[in-house]
Design a protein around this motif. Structure first.
Motif, short mmCIF file in Angstrom:
data_model
loop_
_atom_site.label_atom_id
_atom_site.label_comp_id
_atom_site.label_asym_id
_atom_site.label_seq_id
_atom_site.Cartn_x
_atom_site.Cartn_y
_atom_site.Cartn_z
N LEU A 179 0.80 -1.22 0.00
CA LEU A 179 0.00 0.00 0.00
C LEU A 179 0.84 1.27 0.00
CD1 LEU A 179 -2.71 -1.06 2.62
CD2 LEU A 179 -2.83 -1.22 0.12
N GLY A 180 2.05 1.23 0.57
CA GLY A 180 2.88 2.43 0.65
C GLY A 180 3.46 2.81 -0.70
N THR A 181 3.85 4.08 -0.81
CA THR A 181 4.40 4.60 -2.06
C THR A 181 5.72 5.32 -1.80
OG1 THR A 181 3.14 6.66 -1.84
CG2 THR A 181 2.14 4.88 -3.12
N LEU A 182 6.55 5.39 -2.83
CA LEU A 182 7.81 6.14 -2.80
C LEU A 182 7.70 7.28 -3.80
CD1 LEU A 182 10.52 3.32 -2.70
CD2 LEU A 182 9.88 4.86 -0.85
N PRO A 183 7.83 8.54 -3.34
CA PRO A 183 7.74 9.67 -4.27
C PRO A 183 9.01 9.84 -5.08
CG PRO A 183 8.17 10.48 -2.07
CD PRO A 183 8.01 8.99 -1.95
N GLU A 184 8.87 10.38 -6.27
CA GLU A 184 10.01 10.70 -7.14
C GLU A 184 10.01 12.20 -7.40
OE1 GLU A 184 11.91 9.50 -11.50
OE2 GLU A 184 10.15 8.46 -10.71
N TYR A 185 11.17 12.83 -7.29
CA TYR A 185 11.28 14.27 -7.40
C TYR A 185 12.18 14.66 -8.57
CZ TYR A 185 9.28 14.57 -2.69
OH TYR A 185 8.45 14.47 -1.60
N SER A 223 4.70 9.04 -7.99
CA SER A 223 5.00 8.13 -6.89
C SER A 223 4.70 6.71 -7.35
CB SER A 223 4.17 8.47 -5.64
OG SER A 223 2.78 8.40 -5.94
N GLU A 224 5.37 5.73 -6.73
CA GLU A 224 5.25 4.33 -7.13
C GLU A 224 5.14 3.46 -5.89
OE1 GLU A 224 7.43 2.12 -10.70
OE2 GLU A 224 8.70 2.28 -8.93
N ARG A 225 4.36 2.38 -6.01
CA ARG A 225 4.22 1.45 -4.90
C ARG A 225 5.58 0.86 -4.51
NH1 ARG A 225 -0.84 2.26 -2.77
NH2 ARG A 225 -2.44 2.15 -4.40
N LEU A 275 0.29 -6.93 -12.07
CA LEU A 275 -0.78 -6.50 -11.17
C LEU A 275 -1.46 -5.22 -11.64
CD1 LEU A 275 0.94 -7.20 -7.74
CD2 LEU A 275 -0.54 -8.70 -9.08
N GLY A 276 -0.97 -4.64 -12.70
CA GLY A 276 -1.64 -3.45 -13.24
C GLY A 276 -1.40 -2.20 -12.44
N TYR A 277 -0.30 -2.07 -11.70
CA TYR A 277 0.01 -0.86 -10.95
C TYR A 277 0.39 0.24 -11.91
CZ TYR A 277 0.03 -3.26 -6.45
OH TYR A 277 -0.31 -3.95 -5.32
N GLU A 278 0.05 1.47 -11.57
CA GLU A 278 0.38 2.63 -12.37
C GLU A 278 1.01 3.70 -11.49
OE1 GLU A 278 -3.04 4.08 -14.33
OE2 GLU A 278 -3.29 2.32 -15.63
N ASP A 279 1.92 4.46 -12.09
CA ASP A 279 2.52 5.60 -11.36
C ASP A 279 1.46 6.64 -11.14
OD1 ASP A 279 4.87 4.28 -11.49
OD2 ASP A 279 5.61 5.35 -13.26
N ARG A 280 1.61 7.35 -10.04
CA ARG A 280 0.68 8.44 -9.75
C ARG A 280 1.42 9.75 -9.65
NH1 ARG A 280 -2.59 7.01 -4.53
NH2 ARG A 280 -0.49 6.65 -3.78
#
Length: 316
Positions: free
Chosen positions: A55-61, A296-298, A311-316
């Motif tokens: 459930l957690g995400t890692l942001p990208e800057y 951000s990415e899981r 699993l069909g995850y997408e970046d947000r």
């Protein structure tokens, strides 16, 4: 040798101790209480780690250097060369319109003005003695014009504030020779607008847009972050040399630029900022570090990239 006289390989003390120790050792007993709660703690940690990874995400800057630009400032320069006689103000000082900022040596202008003044006074006496002398009157008129011109030239040797404001920077010192057109003083007016120009990696241009948050950390104030809003994003991706030409030599020399870049602007609402309950002024050319969150990415997808498609995850 009889058995009774056979030498023993063990000492008497060891044999007596062995013969006297008839009690058997006890079994090793393990308390079930600490093993029970340790098991449940490890299980909870495992479940928490799996849940957080899913459930957690890692942001990208998009990160890059940034500089402060103070709009509404005046760069004061001189039209004629000369030596600096004195500097009347210092950086950060408030001045009023017409106040002297820097004076230059004006020996030639002063000598010329004194000569014209003497000639003017002599010609004035001649006119007063002979009011009908038309030639004397014309000469007096000509000398009056020359005196006004000499006074203006002498005044030009003193650089004055064209309007009220705060001295931003001084680029001269007494005894320094100044070439024509060289910037001497930067004067920041009362009606100023402070903006931040960030140079972010050009590869992030499709993900940058006005309204996004921009986190800024000014040099000299570590771990103190300011949240700004992006006001505009450049339409072109430029190289380091083009960025340096845009910034100017004074600012670009202090920055390390590389790779394709995109210019991002954000408005700073106040000409001052707080640090540890103290107010500081923004100055033109202040450097900072800017970070714009682009996606951000899981965490699970980051650890196992193959899950992105499965699993069909997408970046947000």
């Amino acid at each position: 040798m009889s058995p009774g006289n056979r030498p023993r390989i063990f000492r008497e003390e060891a044999l007596r101790h062995h013969e006297g120790a008839r009690q058997e050792g006890d079994l090793l007993r393990i308390s079930p209480r600490w093993t029970g709660w340790t098991y449940w703690v490890l299980l909870a940690l495992l479940l928490f780690t799996l849940s957080y990874s899913a459930l957690g995400t890692l942001p990208e800057y998009a990160s890059g250097p940034a500089v402060v630009e103070v709009e509404g400032r005046s760069n004061l320069s001189v039209d004629t060369p000369g030596l600096v006689a004195s500097v009347k103000v210092k950086a950060g000082q408030r001045v009023e319109a017409g106040q002297a900022l820097v004076t230059f040596l004006a020996q030639g202008e002063t000598a010329s003005l004194d000569r014209i003044q003497r000639e003017f006074e002599l010609q004035l006496l001649r006119v007063l003695r002979e009011p009908t002398d038309e030639s004397a009157r014309q000469t007096l008129t000509s000398l009056r014009a020359e005196r006004e011109l000499a006074q203006a030239r002498q005044q030009d040797r003193t650089l004055r504030a064209p309007h009220a404001g705060v001295v931003g920077s001084l680029r001269v010192r007494p005894g320094q020779y100044i070439s024509p057109g060289a910037s001497v003083v930067t004067l920041i007016g009362d009606d100023v607008h402070v903006t931040l120009l960030a140079l972010l990696p050009g590869g992030y241009r499709p993900m940058l847009e006005p309204g996004r948050s921009l986190r800024v950390e000014f040099n000299g104030f570590p771990h103190e972050y300011h949240e700004l809003r992006i006001e505009s994003v450049g339409d072109q991706i430029i190289g380091p040399n083009e960025a340096r030409r845009f910034l100017g030599a004074d600012v670009a020399d202090a920055l390390t630029l590389s790779g394709p870049l995109v210019m991002v602007r954000a408005r700073i609402g106040s000409p001052t900022f707080l640090s540890k309950r103290r107010a500081f002024n923004f100055f033109d050319g202040m450097q900072a570090r800017a970070d714009a969150r682009v996606r951000s990415e899981r965490i699970l997808v980051t650890l196992v990239p193959g899950l992105k498609g499965a699993l069909g995850y997408e970046d947000r």
